[in-house]
Structures are given as structure tokens and as C-alpha cells.
Write a protein that holds these residues in place. Structure first.
Motif, PDB file in Angstrom:
ATOM      1  N   THR A  67       0.828  -1.209   0.000  1.00 29.16           N
ATOM      2  CA  THR A  67       0.000   0.000   0.000  1.00 29.16           C
ATOM      3  C   THR A  67       0.860   1.256   0.000  1.00 29.16           C
ATOM      4  N   VAL A  68       1.856   1.304   0.885  1.00 29.22           N
ATOM      5  CA  VAL A  68       2.752   2.463   0.952  1.00 29.22           C
ATOM      6  C   VAL A  68       3.569   2.571  -0.332  1.00 29.22           C
ATOM      7  N   ALA A  69       4.036   1.452  -0.852  1.00 27.55           N
ATOM      8  CA  ALA A  69       4.836   1.483  -2.090  1.00 27.55           C
ATOM      9  C   ALA A  69       4.029   2.053  -3.256  1.00 27.55           C
ATOM     10  N   ILE A  70       2.776   1.625  -3.378  1.00 26.40           N
ATOM     11  CA  ILE A  70       1.913   2.146  -4.454  1.00 26.40           C
ATOM     12  C   ILE A  70       1.664   3.640  -4.251  1.00 26.40           C
ATOM     13  N   GLY A  71       1.360   4.029  -3.016  1.00 27.66           N
ATOM     14  CA  GLY A  71       1.113   5.445  -2.734  1.00 27.66           C
ATOM     15  C   GLY A  71       2.323   6.302  -3.034  1.00 27.66           C
ATOM     16  N   ASP A  72       3.478   5.853  -2.608  1.00 26.62           N
ATOM     17  CA  ASP A  72       4.699   6.618  -2.824  1.00 26.62           C
ATOM     18  C   ASP A  72       5.058   6.667  -4.307  1.00 26.62           C
ATOM     19  N   LEU A  73       4.918   5.543  -4.985  1.00 26.77           N
ATOM     20  CA  LEU A  73       5.208   5.506  -6.415  1.00 26.77           C
ATOM     21  C   LEU A  73       4.319   6.484  -7.179  1.00 26.77           C
ATOM     22  N   LEU A  74       3.021   6.407  -6.947  1.00 26.98           N
ATOM     23  CA  LEU A  74       2.098   7.276  -7.685  1.00 26.98           C
ATOM     24  C   LEU A  74       2.288   8.750  -7.338  1.00 26.98           C
ATOM     25  N   SER A  75       2.400   9.058  -6.042  1.00 26.54           N
ATOM     26  CA  SER A  75       2.496  10.471  -5.663  1.00 26.54           C
ATOM     27  C   SER A  75       3.857  11.063  -6.009  1.00 26.54           C
ATOM     28  N   SER A  76       4.939  10.382  -5.635  1.00 26.83           N
ATOM     29  CA  SER A  76       6.273  10.964  -5.779  1.00 26.83           C
ATOM     30  C   SER A  76       6.913  10.751  -7.143  1.00 26.83           C
ATOM     31  N   ARG A  77       6.678   9.607  -7.745  1.00 28.02           N
ATOM     32  CA  ARG A  77       7.389   9.279  -8.987  1.00 28.02           C
ATOM     33  C   ARG A  77       6.567   9.530 -10.252  1.00 28.02           C
ATOM     34  N   VAL A  78       5.238   9.526 -10.118  1.00 26.35           N
ATOM     35  CA  VAL A  78       4.400   9.710 -11.303  1.00 26.35           C
ATOM     36  C   VAL A  78       3.767  11.105 -11.334  1.00 26.35           C
ATOM     37  N   ILE A  79       2.962  11.436 -10.321  1.00 29.54           N
ATOM     38  CA  ILE A  79       2.177  12.673 -10.372  1.00 29.54           C
ATOM     39  C   ILE A  79       3.037  13.918 -10.139  1.00 29.54           C
ATOM     40  N   LYS A  80       3.882  13.905  -9.112  1.00 25.99           N
ATOM     41  CA  LYS A  80       4.688  15.102  -8.820  1.00 25.99           C
ATOM     42  C   LYS A  80       5.501  15.584 -10.019  1.00 25.99           C
ATOM     43  N   PRO A  81       6.227  14.709 -10.719  1.00 24.90           N
ATOM     44  CA  PRO A  81       6.979  15.199 -11.880  1.00 24.90           C
ATOM     45  C   PRO A  81       6.072  15.707 -13.010  1.00 24.90           C
ATOM     46  N   LEU A  82       4.890  15.117 -13.150  1.00 22.37           N
ATOM     47  CA  LEU A  82       3.972  15.576 -14.194  1.00 22.37           C
ATOM     48  C   LEU A  82       3.410  16.962 -13.885  1.00 22.37           C
TER      49      LEU A  82
END
Length: 187
Positions: A67-82
Motif C-alpha cells: 500500500t505504501v509502495a503504491i502510494g509513494d510511487l504514484l504520488s512521488s514518482r508519477v504525479i509530482k513530476p507531471l
């Protein structure tokens, strides 16, 4: 429309960041957002799950980590850079109005990974344990809210960053709890 929403966000940020400033919050809220402060709680959750639920407890811990890995991946690695939204503490137009309570960090602001991860954890735990322990609902939500609110107070996120993180994290926590319930071992 976007400009008026951003202006509202900045005004609300300043009302929280400066308007609520007081020595007690200056001491407490930086602690509330610090992962090491919560380490005993995380350790308790691990020990509790393993001790009370044995093999099933390891599945709960595994799904929490997922759960934390998915949240961190989506928020920090996908959405933030976009989105690439500058943190309020790095926004030069706010430099004269900021109170430096914690180091700012160099990453982007939207969405808040703290809010995403903690609401994901909270909702996952609520859906897993609510049937056996009803107080988890308010406790987990208040815990996630305080951590998210602290991000605004210390100056590293705008309110919309934390609201978006809360929505994203809640969605992730609900989704992973449903996955857990489908794959959990029958012990």
C-alpha cells in the motif's frame, strides 16, 4: 478558474501557516510529520499483527508495505513530476511570508506524499480491522489528518496538495484492502 483556485490555496496556506502560528504548534507539528516520531507506532502495528494473526499478520504487513509502495510511487514518482508544482517553502513570491520550521526539500509539492501514504495506511487498516475494533475509524483518520495538516503548517505543502494526497491515499488504501480481503489466507 485555475488562477482563482491557486489564489485560494495560497490564502488558505497562509492562514494556516502564519495565522495559526504559536509556540505549541511550532513544537508539536514538526514532530507529527516526522517518520521517526511514529516509528514506535509502526513497530507496534507489526508486532501486533504478527502476534495476534500469525501467518495472516504477515499478509497484513505485506499488504501495508505494498500500500505504501503504491502510494509513494504514484504520488512521488508519477504525479509530482507531471504536475511539477513548486513547494510553498521554495516559492520566491512567498519568501517574505514564510516561517522556516523544517528544511524545505527540493522535490515538488503536488500531491503530498505524506498525506497519500498516511491516508493509504489509515484506510487500509480501517477496512481490515473495523469489524473487530470500531475505534480504529476515528483514530486512523485523525492520525492521517494531523500528519497532513502538519505539512501545511510547517510550510512544505499547500492545502490542495494534502487534500489531493488524502484522496489518492484513501483510494489506494481502499483498493489494497479489497485486494487483501481477496487473497488473505484462511487461517
Amino acid at each position: 478558474m485555475i488562477e482563482s483556485l491557486q489564489q485560494f490555496d495560497v490564502e488558505l496556506f497562509l492562514k494556516i501557516h502564519r495565522g495559526l502560528a504559536n509556540p505549541f504548534f511550532d513544537w508539536l507539528l514538526p514532530l507529527m510529520r516526522n517518520r521517526y516520531f511514529w516509528a514506535p507506532l509502526y513497530l507496534f502495528i507489526i508486532i501486533f499483527c504478527v502476534k495476534e494473526y500469525k501467518k495472516k499478520g504477515w499478509y497484513i504487513i505485506g499488504m501495508l508495505l505494498f500500500t505504501v509502495a503504491i502510494g509513494d510511487l504514484l504520488s512521488s514518482r508519477v504525479i509530482k513530476p507531471l504536475v511539477a508544482r513548486i513547494r510553498p517553502c521554495n516559492d520566491l513570491s512567498l519568501a517574505d511570508e514564510l516561517i522556516r520550521r523544517v528544511p524545505c526539500g527540493s522535490g515538488y509539492s503536488f500531491p503530498s506524499a505524506h498525506a497519500t501514504n498516511h491516508f493509504a495506511i489509515a484506510l487500509f487498516l480501517i477496512f481490515v480491522f473495523y469489524d473487530k475494533w470500531k475505534p480504529i475509524l476515528p483514530i486512523a483518520l485523525i492520525w492521517a489528518f494531523i500528519i497532513s495538516f502538519s505539512q501545511i503548517y510547517v510550510g512544505v505543502h499547500y492545502p490542495i496538495d494534502t487534500m489531493a494526497g488524502a484522496i489518492l491515499g484513501s483510494s489506494i488504501g481502499i483498493a489494497t484492502s479489497f485486494i487483501y480481503k481477496k487473497i488473505q489466507p484462511q487461517v
